[in-house]
Design a protein around this motif. Sequence first.
Motif, PDB file in Angstrom:
ATOM      1  N   ALA A  24       0.837  -1.198   0.000  1.00 14.59           N
ATOM      2  CA  ALA A  24       0.000   0.000   0.000  1.00 14.59           C
ATOM      3  C   ALA A  24       0.873   1.248   0.000  1.00 14.59           C
ATOM      4  O   ALA A  24       1.965   1.268   0.574  1.00 14.59           O
ATOM      5  CB  ALA A  24      -0.909   0.001   1.223  1.00 14.59           C
ATOM      6  N   SER A  25       0.377   2.296  -0.625  1.00 17.17           N
ATOM      7  CA  SER A  25       1.054   3.590  -0.559  1.00 17.17           C
ATOM      8  C   SER A  25       0.648   4.352   0.701  1.00 17.17           C
ATOM      9  O   SER A  25       1.417   5.171   1.225  1.00 17.17           O
ATOM     10  CB  SER A  25       0.731   4.425  -1.792  1.00 17.17           C
ATOM     11  N   ALA A  26      -0.558   4.071   1.188  1.00 18.33           N
ATOM     12  CA  ALA A  26      -1.074   4.710   2.396  1.00 18.33           C
ATOM     13  C   ALA A  26      -2.310   3.943   2.840  1.00 18.33           C
ATOM     14  O   ALA A  26      -2.823   3.073   2.116  1.00 18.33           O
ATOM     15  CB  ALA A  26      -1.418   6.177   2.142  1.00 18.33           C
ATOM     16  N   VAL A  27      -2.773   4.275   4.041  1.00 17.47           N
ATOM     17  CA  VAL A  27      -3.996   3.671   4.577  1.00 17.47           C
ATOM     18  C   VAL A  27      -4.869   4.792   5.116  1.00 17.47           C
ATOM     19  O   VAL A  27      -4.379   5.716   5.783  1.00 17.47           O
ATOM     20  CB  VAL A  27      -3.687   2.663   5.704  1.00 17.47           C
ATOM     21  N   VAL A  28      -6.163   4.720   4.818  1.00 11.39           N
ATOM     22  CA  VAL A  28      -7.131   5.642   5.402  1.00 11.39           C
ATOM     23  C   VAL A  28      -8.163   4.819   6.159  1.00 11.39           C
ATOM     24  O   VAL A  28      -8.572   3.754   5.714  1.00 11.39           O
ATOM     25  CB  VAL A  28      -7.798   6.522   4.324  1.00 11.39           C
ATOM     26  N   ALA A  29      -8.576   5.323   7.323  1.00 15.63           N
ATOM     27  CA  ALA A  29      -9.469   4.554   8.199  1.00 15.63           C
ATOM     28  C   ALA A  29     -10.688   5.393   8.559  1.00 15.63           C
ATOM     29  O   ALA A  29     -10.693   6.091   9.589  1.00 15.63           O
ATOM     30  CB  ALA A  29      -8.727   4.108   9.453  1.00 15.63           C
ATOM     31  N   PRO A  30     -11.729   5.362   7.741  1.00 14.62           N
ATOM     32  CA  PRO A  30     -12.934   6.158   8.020  1.00 14.62           C
ATOM     33  C   PRO A  30     -13.732   5.578   9.183  1.00 14.62           C
ATOM     34  O   PRO A  30     -13.626   4.399   9.508  1.00 14.62           O
ATOM     35  CB  PRO A  30     -13.717   6.055   6.717  1.00 14.62           C
ATOM     36  N   ALA A  31     -14.566   6.444   9.781  1.00 16.30           N
ATOM     37  CA  ALA A  31     -15.375   6.035  10.927  1.00 16.30           C
ATOM     38  C   ALA A  31     -16.844   5.861  10.581  1.00 16.30           C
ATOM     39  O   ALA A  31     -17.597   5.300  11.379  1.00 16.30           O
ATOM     40  CB  ALA A  31     -15.243   7.067  12.057  1.00 16.30           C
ATOM     41  N   VAL A  72      -8.344   1.262   2.165  1.00 11.02           N
ATOM     42  CA  VAL A  72      -9.429   1.840   2.970  1.00 11.02           C
ATOM     43  C   VAL A  72      -9.761   0.817   4.044  1.00 11.02           C
ATOM     44  O   VAL A  72     -10.417  -0.192   3.790  1.00 11.02           O
ATOM     45  CB  VAL A  72     -10.660   2.158   2.106  1.00 11.02           C
ATOM     46  N   ASP A  73      -9.263   1.053   5.247  1.00  8.79           N
ATOM     47  CA  ASP A  73      -9.424   0.128   6.365  1.00  8.79           C
ATOM     48  C   ASP A  73     -10.709   0.492   7.108  1.00  8.79           C
ATOM     49  O   ASP A  73     -10.808   1.559   7.727  1.00  8.79           O
ATOM     50  CB  ASP A  73      -8.214   0.226   7.292  1.00  8.79           C
ATOM     51  N   LEU A  74     -11.692  -0.414   7.068  1.00  5.29           N
ATOM     52  CA  LEU A  74     -13.025  -0.126   7.600  1.00  5.29           C
ATOM     53  C   LEU A  74     -13.248  -0.661   9.007  1.00  5.29           C
ATOM     54  O   LEU A  74     -14.384  -0.678   9.480  1.00  5.29           O
ATOM     55  CB  LEU A  74     -14.084  -0.707   6.658  1.00  5.29           C
ATOM     56  N   LYS A  75     -12.173  -1.068   9.705  1.00  5.74           N
ATOM     57  CA  LYS A  75     -12.393  -1.718  10.993  1.00  5.74           C
ATOM     58  C   LYS A  75     -12.909  -0.782  12.086  1.00  5.74           C
ATOM     59  O   LYS A  75     -13.425  -1.241  13.106  1.00  5.74           O
ATOM     60  CB  LYS A  75     -11.130  -2.438  11.461  1.00  5.74           C
ATOM     61  N   ARG A  76     -12.808   0.528  11.887  1.00  7.35           N
ATOM     62  CA  ARG A  76     -13.389   1.452  12.867  1.00  7.35           C
ATOM     63  C   ARG A  76     -14.915   1.445  12.798  1.00  7.35           C
ATOM     64  O   ARG A  76     -15.588   1.834  13.763  1.00  7.35           O
ATOM     65  CB  ARG A  76     -12.882   2.869  12.633  1.00  7.35           C
ATOM     66  N   MET A  77     -15.462   1.012  11.674  1.00  8.10           N
ATOM     67  CA  MET A  77     -16.915   0.894  11.535  1.00  8.10           C
ATOM     68  C   MET A  77     -17.298  -0.485  12.061  1.00  8.10           C
ATOM     69  O   MET A  77     -17.396  -1.455  11.308  1.00  8.10           O
ATOM     70  CB  MET A  77     -17.314   1.088  10.074  1.00  8.10           C
ATOM     71  N   ASP A  78     -17.513  -0.585  13.367  1.00  8.00           N
ATOM     72  CA  ASP A  78     -17.572  -1.883  14.035  1.00  8.00           C
ATOM     73  C   ASP A  78     -18.848  -2.100  14.842  1.00  8.00           C
ATOM     74  O   ASP A  78     -18.839  -2.777  15.869  1.00  8.00           O
ATOM     75  CB  ASP A  78     -16.353  -2.043  14.951  1.00  8.00           C
ATOM     76  N   LYS A  79     -19.960  -1.565  14.355  1.00  7.85           N
ATOM     77  CA  LYS A  79     -21.212  -1.676  15.113  1.00  7.85           C
ATOM     78  C   LYS A  79     -22.110  -2.785  14.560  1.00  7.85           C
ATOM     79  O   LYS A  79     -22.239  -2.949  13.349  1.00  7.85           O
ATOM     80  CB  LYS A  79     -21.981  -0.355  15.073  1.00  7.85           C
ATOM     81  N   VAL A  80     -22.721  -3.544  15.490  1.00  3.59           N
ATOM     82  CA  VAL A  80     -23.858  -4.404  15.143  1.00  3.59           C
ATOM     83  C   VAL A  80     -25.084  -3.500  15.209  1.00  3.59           C
ATOM     84  O   VAL A  80     -25.554  -3.150  16.291  1.00  3.59           O
ATOM     85  CB  VAL A  80     -23.988  -5.592  16.107  1.00  3.59           C
ATOM     86  N   LEU A  81     -25.597  -3.097  14.081  1.00  2.19           N
ATOM     87  CA  LEU A  81     -26.634  -2.070  14.021  1.00  2.19           C
ATOM     88  C   LEU A  81     -28.012  -2.600  14.397  1.00  2.19           C
ATOM     89  O   LEU A  81     -28.841  -1.864  14.935  1.00  2.19           O
ATOM     90  CB  LEU A  81     -26.675  -1.463  12.620  1.00  2.19           C
ATOM     91  N   GLU A  82     -28.237  -3.866  14.090  1.00  2.00           N
ATOM     92  CA  GLU A  82     -29.533  -4.474  14.412  1.00  2.00           C
ATOM     93  C   GLU A  82     -29.338  -5.973  14.569  1.00  2.00           C
ATOM     94  O   GLU A  82     -28.556  -6.584  13.839  1.00  2.00           O
ATOM     95  CB  GLU A  82     -30.560  -4.183  13.317  1.00  2.00           C
ATOM     96  N   VAL A 115     -24.861  -5.502  10.066  1.00  6.08           N
ATOM     97  CA  VAL A 115     -23.532  -5.235  10.617  1.00  6.08           C
ATOM     98  C   VAL A 115     -22.760  -4.264   9.738  1.00  6.08           C
ATOM     99  O   VAL A 115     -23.016  -4.120   8.547  1.00  6.08           O
ATOM    100  CB  VAL A 115     -22.719  -6.544  10.764  1.00  6.08           C
ATOM    101  N   GLU A 116     -21.776  -3.626  10.371  1.00  6.22           N
ATOM    102  CA  GLU A 116     -20.804  -2.806   9.654  1.00  6.22           C
ATOM    103  C   GLU A 116     -19.573  -3.657   9.332  1.00  6.22           C
ATOM    104  O   GLU A 116     -19.411  -4.764   9.856  1.00  6.22           O
ATOM    105  CB  GLU A 116     -20.431  -1.591  10.500  1.00  6.22           C
ATOM    106  N   PRO A 117     -18.680  -3.152   8.500  1.00  5.81           N
ATOM    107  CA  PRO A 117     -17.554  -3.976   8.032  1.00  5.81           C
ATOM    108  C   PRO A 117     -16.618  -4.453   9.128  1.00  5.81           C
ATOM    109  O   PRO A 117     -16.066  -5.554   9.052  1.00  5.81           O
ATOM    110  CB  PRO A 117     -16.819  -3.053   7.058  1.00  5.81           C
ATOM    111  N   GLY A 118     -16.414  -3.644  10.165  1.00 13.30           N
ATOM    112  CA  GLY A 118     -15.434  -3.994  11.183  1.00 13.30           C
ATOM    113  C   GLY A 118     -15.914  -4.955  12.241  1.00 13.30           C
ATOM    114  O   GLY A 118     -15.148  -5.306  13.152  1.00 13.30           O
ATOM    115  N   VAL A 119     -17.152  -5.416  12.156  1.00 13.60           N
ATOM    116  CA  VAL A 119     -17.670  -6.403  13.117  1.00 13.60           C
ATOM    117  C   VAL A 119     -17.065  -7.764  12.807  1.00 13.60           C
ATOM    118  O   VAL A 119     -17.161  -8.247  11.674  1.00 13.60           O
ATOM    119  CB  VAL A 119     -19.208  -6.472  13.046  1.00 13.60           C
ATOM    120  N   SER A 120     -16.431  -8.391  13.788  1.00 15.28           N
ATOM    121  CA  SER A 120     -15.872  -9.732  13.601  1.00 15.28           C
ATOM    122  C   SER A 120     -16.910 -10.784  13.983  1.00 15.28           C
ATOM    123  O   SER A 120     -17.934 -10.477  14.614  1.00 15.28           O
ATOM    124  CB  SER A 120     -14.609  -9.910  14.449  1.00 15.28           C
TER     125      SER A 120
END
Length: 278
Positions: free
Chosen positions: A55-62, A105-115, A125-130
Amino acid sequence: MAILPPDINAETFTAAISAFAADIGTEWVLTSDADLVPYKDYWSPVPDPEDELLASAVVAPANVEQVQAIVRTANRYRIPLFPISTGKNFGYGGPAPSMRGSVVVDLKRMDKVLELDGDRNFALVEPGVSYFDLYREIQEKQLNLWIDCANPGWGSPMGNTMDRGLGFTLGYYRDHAGAMYGVEVVLPNGEVMRTGMGAIPNSKTWQDYKYGFGPDPSQLFPQGNFGIVTKMGVRLMPQPEHWRTGMVTVPLRGDLAALIKAVNYLSDTFMIGEPRYG
């Protein structure tokens, strides 16, 4: 030496990094060698460091709005993006980009079970939910639901689904791409689209019926590059009264054909879960 995206010079890349920082905050734009180490592929078949997928860089949106901003900035500067959920579906994808020099684009900060619904048997679920996160949520709410977990339980249901992973329970649930009920996607132009019944405003049946009206585009996104999935519905298996695991052995190699035929029949009639041969 920093890895640059294809056909992008250092000046343009620096401007893009500044724009990403304005989109999501400087602390969530990673560019140092140390920060990029976790995004390497340690199982890479490419031995030459000059061709290694880095990777040239990583961005981690919330949130989804930040994902939209990242996509629009990437369009403006012609920067290739490579989204990951947790980057831990090893053996399928992992955290390394498929094109050298892409911005992950690292989505692990989006880690909520929404319903989570124990009567209608689904999760949103969001992407960061394991898988572990989803299991703990089910246990805390004392719901009679089962997860069809992939081998890497530390990976995410969304990541495994987007790689068309498989599980172990009954056929309806272990085909993870088939058990995907509605997705929310940030498209390449930055717009948000919801598939299935989620496309209807204020719909209450998004995870009850996955098709909606007209063509179903949801299968464009597993193993595809048509958008970044930010929410996903997944059907969950009602917890059975009993479940037994076992092993069947045969003494002769010539018996395997008959055994496989019997096991396939039992699997296709949903009498047993995923058979494993070994």
